[in-house]
Design a protein around this motif. Structure first.
Motif, PDB file in Angstrom:
ATOM      1  N   ILE A 197      -0.138  12.732   0.261  1.00 50.20           N
ATOM      2  CA  ILE A 197      -1.451  13.012   0.861  1.00 50.20           C
ATOM      3  C   ILE A 197      -1.432  13.805   2.169  1.00 50.20           C
ATOM      4  CG2 ILE A 197      -2.473  11.041  -0.158  1.00 50.20           C
ATOM      5  CD1 ILE A 197      -2.202   9.363   2.413  1.00 50.20           C
ATOM      6  N   SER A 198      -0.443  13.977   2.577  1.00 54.24           N
ATOM      7  CA  SER A 198      -0.202  14.774   3.950  1.00 54.24           C
ATOM      8  C   SER A 198      -0.371  16.256   3.560  1.00 54.24           C
ATOM      9  CB  SER A 198       1.381  14.774   4.621  1.00 54.24           C
ATOM     10  OG  SER A 198       1.171  13.394   5.324  1.00 54.24           O
ATOM     11  N   THR A 199      -0.080  16.658   2.399  1.00 55.74           N
ATOM     12  CA  THR A 199      -0.232  17.844   2.038  1.00 55.74           C
ATOM     13  C   THR A 199      -1.251  18.172   0.851  1.00 55.74           C
ATOM     14  OG1 THR A 199       1.733  17.788   0.522  1.00 55.74           O
ATOM     15  CG2 THR A 199       2.262  18.687   2.734  1.00 55.74           C
ATOM     16  N   GLU A 200      -1.575  17.003   0.110  1.00 51.45           N
ATOM     17  CA  GLU A 200      -2.507  17.158  -0.863  1.00 51.45           C
ATOM     18  C   GLU A 200      -3.782  16.237  -0.840  1.00 51.45           C
ATOM     19  OE1 GLU A 200      -0.150  17.354  -4.979  1.00 51.45           O
ATOM     20  OE2 GLU A 200       0.991  15.976  -3.689  1.00 51.45           O
ATOM     21  N   ASN A 201      -4.965  16.660  -1.315  1.00 52.95           N
ATOM     22  CA  ASN A 201      -5.974  15.953  -1.231  1.00 52.95           C
ATOM     23  C   ASN A 201      -6.140  15.135  -2.347  1.00 52.95           C
ATOM     24  OD1 ASN A 201      -9.144  15.712  -1.958  1.00 52.95           O
ATOM     25  ND2 ASN A 201      -9.165  16.287   0.048  1.00 52.95           N
ATOM     26  N   LEU A 202      -6.339  13.795  -2.197  1.00 52.02           N
ATOM     27  CA  LEU A 202      -6.068  12.499  -2.954  1.00 52.02           C
ATOM     28  C   LEU A 202      -7.176  12.812  -4.183  1.00 52.02           C
ATOM     29  CD1 LEU A 202      -4.928  10.334  -4.174  1.00 52.02           C
ATOM     30  CD2 LEU A 202      -6.227   8.863  -2.515  1.00 52.02           C
ATOM     31  N   GLY A 203      -8.399  12.905  -3.478  1.00 48.80           N
ATOM     32  CA  GLY A 203      -9.713  12.980  -4.667  1.00 48.80           C
ATOM     33  C   GLY A 203      -9.460  14.180  -5.442  1.00 48.80           C
ATOM     34  N   GLN A 204      -9.084  15.449  -5.202  1.00 48.49           N
ATOM     35  CA  GLN A 204      -9.041  16.768  -5.716  1.00 48.49           C
ATOM     36  C   GLN A 204      -7.857  16.437  -6.947  1.00 48.49           C
ATOM     37  OE1 GLN A 204      -8.393  19.958  -3.190  1.00 48.49           O
ATOM     38  NE2 GLN A 204     -10.615  19.934  -2.334  1.00 48.49           N
ATOM     39  N   VAL A 205      -6.614  15.893  -6.476  1.00 46.69           N
ATOM     40  CA  VAL A 205      -5.794  15.726  -7.461  1.00 46.69           C
ATOM     41  C   VAL A 205      -6.139  14.740  -8.568  1.00 46.69           C
ATOM     42  CG1 VAL A 205      -3.341  14.946  -7.703  1.00 46.69           C
ATOM     43  CG2 VAL A 205      -4.008  16.167  -5.629  1.00 46.69           C
ATOM     44  N   LEU A 206      -6.973  13.624  -8.056  1.00 46.14           N
ATOM     45  CA  LEU A 206      -7.388  12.886  -9.417  1.00 46.14           C
ATOM     46  C   LEU A 206      -8.217  13.380 -10.002  1.00 46.14           C
ATOM     47  CD1 LEU A 206      -7.502   9.414  -6.889  1.00 46.14           C
ATOM     48  CD2 LEU A 206      -5.749  10.219  -8.625  1.00 46.14           C
ATOM     49  N   LYS A 207      -9.082  14.032  -9.307  1.00 41.84           N
ATOM     50  CA  LYS A 207     -10.277  14.597 -10.363  1.00 41.84           C
ATOM     51  C   LYS A 207      -9.519  15.468 -11.198  1.00 41.84           C
ATOM     52  CE  LYS A 207     -14.576  16.972 -10.238  1.00 41.84           C
ATOM     53  NZ  LYS A 207     -15.801  17.489  -9.033  1.00 41.84           N
TER      54      LYS A 207
END
Length: 378
Positions: free
Chosen positions: A222-232
């Motif tokens: 989550i330091s380099t990736e957006n959690l919401g976007q990855v899950l979606k």
């Protein structure tokens, strides 16, 4: 007759050996000990506690005296020091609540055979060199390995939360937040053992590698990736179960990405632990107000889990986790702080540093402090 005489002699020798061992143990015990005491209520753990030297306690009837060798550090240590779990409890009171050690004395009603045994225990006041513990509460362990510490608060929380509230089914998608931490590592592995697809969040590439090593199917930095976007993107239909310990925006994202009939288990909210009592841990009151609608439209649920409400299941849960570890089916990663200083965290003096280390987000696995000897800080 000769056999009876031989048996009697053996029993006498055995009893004498036990008595001699007890004498040696009692003769080697100090008259005083050091422990951490909460002197003022604040979520700043370093300011909340002080080290005190007190007389060595005598175990009361039904109790044993344990020399603590290793103690576990928990995010919720600051909740206890702030009085968030029990506002009626006023200082001074002892800090810490999990340790493994050696039984060095017993009170009336407890078998002398316990002396010398390696044990684990979950009881208030664990940040102490010695501790009197109820005999019925101790958990025997095969050896004095720090890897048994994670099986206490962290492991039992994961096991019982998933068991009582998760209702896991094979092939379900399980999201574990703070997955490389003390309890997260267990949630990942237990969900995998249940046949689930496991997603874990963490904050560094080092932790990503650790999560992959314990079977995590999809590790999200989550330091380099957006959690919401990855899950979606990767899980458009949502996730079935969330094991959530972060709070704040992470919690809101997890609620929004629940699948139909999804279950979210709140086991903590570490993002708000160091905040004063009463401070909101969500970024939007509007989001909180919308929660009932979100739950309704997905037939989903949010459940809280607090380990101390399940004390009647501790022994069985700990035994199952220990058995899995001994069988090589469970990794119990411990972090002794050796990456921060030579020799790691050692002695009562280092407990406050270990708590700070947990909140630095650098640790991997369960943080432990070795009380067997004190080390020098570098």
């Amino acid at each position: 007759t000769n056999n009876l005489a031989k048996t009697a002699c053996i029993n006498i020798v055995t009893l004498n050996s036990v008595a001699f061992y007890i004498f040696i143990m009692s003769a080697s015990l100090p008259s005083s000990m050091r422990k951490l005491v909460v002197k003022t209520l604040t979520s700043n753990f370093r300011k909340a506690v002080e080290i005190q030297t007190v007389p060595l306690p005598n175990p009361a009837s039904g109790h044993v005296l344990v020399k603590n060798h290793f103690v576990g550090i928990n995010a919720s240590d600051v909740n206890f020091s702030a009085g968030k779990y029990d506002p009626s409890k006023q200082p001074p009171f002892d800090a810490g609540f999990e340790a493994i050690g050696e039984v060095v004395a017993v009170g009336d009603g407890v078998s002398q055979s316990f002396i010398g045994k390696s044990v684990a225990h979950l009881s208030n006041g664990a940040f102490s060199e010695f501790q009197a513990v109820a005999g019925k509460s101790i958990l025997e362990i095969p050896s004095m390995q720090p890897q048994y510490i994670p099986c206490l608060v962290s492991g039992m929380t994961a096991k019982l939360a998933l068991q009582e509230s998760g209702n896991l089914k094979p092939n379900e998608k399980v999201l574990v937040t703070a997955a490389s931490g003390g309890t997260g590592q267990f949630a990942v592995q237990l969900a995998k053992l249940a046949g689930c697809h496991v997603i874990g969040t963490c904050s560094s590439d080092k932790k990503v590698n650790f999560l992959k090593s314990i079977g995590c199917d999809h590790a999200i930095n989550i330091s380099t990736e957006n959690l919401g976007q990855v899950l979606k993107e990767h899980y458009p239909h949502g996730v079935d179960v969330v094991y959530e310990s972060v709070g704040g925006e992470t919690y809101e994202t997890c609620v929004n990405r629940l699948a139909v009939k999804g279950r979210l288990i709140v086991i903590g909210y570490i993002s708000g632990y160091q905040q004063p009592m009463g401070v909101a841990t969500t970024t939007s009151a509007r989001g909180a107000a919308a929660l009932p609608v979100k739950m309704l439209m997905k037939s989903s649920s949010v459940t809280g889990f607090f380990l101390f409400h399940y004390a009647n299941q501790w022994k069985s849960a700990f035994q199952e986790l220990s058995d899995l570890y001994v069988a090589g089916k469970l990794t119990c990663m411990v972090d002794d702080g050796s990456s921060e200083r030579k020799g790691g965290f050692r002695g009562i003096d280092d407990v406050t540093d270990a708590v700070d280390y947990l909140y630095s987000r650098k640790s991997v696995g369960k943080i432990v402090v070795n009380l067997a000897s004190s080390g020098s800080k570098l």
